[in-house]
Design an enzyme around this catalytic site. Structure first.
Site, PDB file in Angstrom:
ATOM      1  N   CYS A 184      77.949  -7.811  78.893  1.00 53.02           N
ATOM      2  CA  CYS A 184      78.470  -7.238  77.658  1.00 53.02           C
ATOM      3  C   CYS A 184      79.941  -6.876  77.798  1.00 53.02           C
ATOM      4  O   CYS A 184      80.663  -6.821  76.807  1.00 53.02           O
ATOM      5  CB  CYS A 184      77.656  -6.008  77.272  1.00 53.02           C
ATOM      6  N   GLY A 185      80.398  -6.599  79.005  1.00 46.97           N
ATOM      7  CA  GLY A 185      81.799  -6.256  79.217  1.00 46.97           C
ATOM      8  C   GLY A 185      82.673  -7.492  79.168  1.00 46.97           C
ATOM      9  O   GLY A 185      82.457  -8.459  79.883  1.00 46.97           O
TER      10      GLY A 185
END
Length: 276
Positions: A111-112
């Protein structure tokens, strides 16, 4: 066979010094460096410019960090040519094409957004920390002071980096020195790998700044906390957030800044952490 290349890590060099009193002649201790070429099964793989000490740890750590080996047993033998600066590594298995192409960038599934900067090898070897280890701020400062106290080569030359593995509550486990900050961390990884030293609940104490490369090396070692003397970069901190690593910078003069996962150092609970 020798266990790596082991030469003097500094040398005396003539110098002219200028001060308010004018010029004076003397000698200065300067750090040495050598090119070390690693060949895998007869094929040239990489050339690393490094300090000529603990080079076997460096080879093991570099290959582990690049995903070429997972344990010391993956290497059948290393033949060293000290005069030419070669380490001929014989692996117990053949590399596939993806492993040999270790420098290609790839977008990881995370997700980063910072993971888009990963190299292919980083995706395979960087580990997310889920450790619940805790370390008091006073111990962080004491650990940095201990690293500085033991940095004899830096005191002589001012030209090297130091990295140490620290066990919270127990103290310093191992320390490695090199002209390259990444090399010092690779040597530390190689040392831990060869001796089966657990790193999940450990901290890395580091003499330089927190770059993305230093953060990824910390993740490859498997440590939960990175304590550094100097400044971080934005990308490094986004990676630290993604990988669950506590990153503290400017650890000096009785102070420090904690940027990610501060709960391990008693600064905040997980729900209070500010998002990068």
């Amino acid at each position: 066979m020798p266990d790596g290349i082991d030469r003097a890590v500094d040398t005396a060099f003539p110098v002219w010094r200028y001060s308010a009193d004018g010029w004076s002649a003397g000698e200065d201790a300067v750090a040495e460096e050598i090119p070390l070429t690693v060949r895998l099964d007869g094929e040239e793989f990489v050339t690393v410019v490094c300090s000529p000490q603990d080079t076997e740890d460096l080879v093991f750590g570099f290959l582990a960090g690049e995903g070429i080996i997972a344990s010391p047993e993956d290497i059948e033998r290393i033949d060293w040519d000290e005069a030419a600066g070669f380490a001929d590594v014989r692996l117990r298995r053949r590399l596939d094409g993806a492993e040999a192409d270790f420098g290609r960038r790839v977008i990881g599934s995370c997700c980063g957004r910072s993971r888009q900067f990963y190299f292919r090898s980083d995706v395979r070897t960087a580990r997310t920390s889920i450790s619940r280890v805790r370390m008091r701020p006073e111990e962080c400062l004491a650990a940095m002071a201990e690293l500085q106290r033991r940095s004899a080569e830096f005191a002589r030359t001012g030209g090297v980096h130091n990295a140490a593995l620290w066990s919270p509550g127990r103290g310093l486990i191992a320390m490695r020195t090199d002209i390259g900050r990444h090399n010092a961390l690779d040597k530390l990884l190689g040392y831990c790998l060869r001796r089966g030293i657990p790193t999940r609940d450990a901290a890395i104490i580091f003499s330089g700044r927190i770059s993305s490369e230093v953060l990824l090396k910390t993740a490859k070692i498997g440590a939960a906390i990175l304590i550094a003397k100097s400044a971080p970069t934005g990308l490094a901190l986004r990676l630290a957030h993604d990988l669950g690593i506590t990153a503290a910078g400017f650890v000096r003069g009785g102070r420090m800044n904690v940027y990610t996962h501060p709960e391990r150092l008693g600064a905040a609970e997980p729900s209070q952490e500010r998002q990068p």
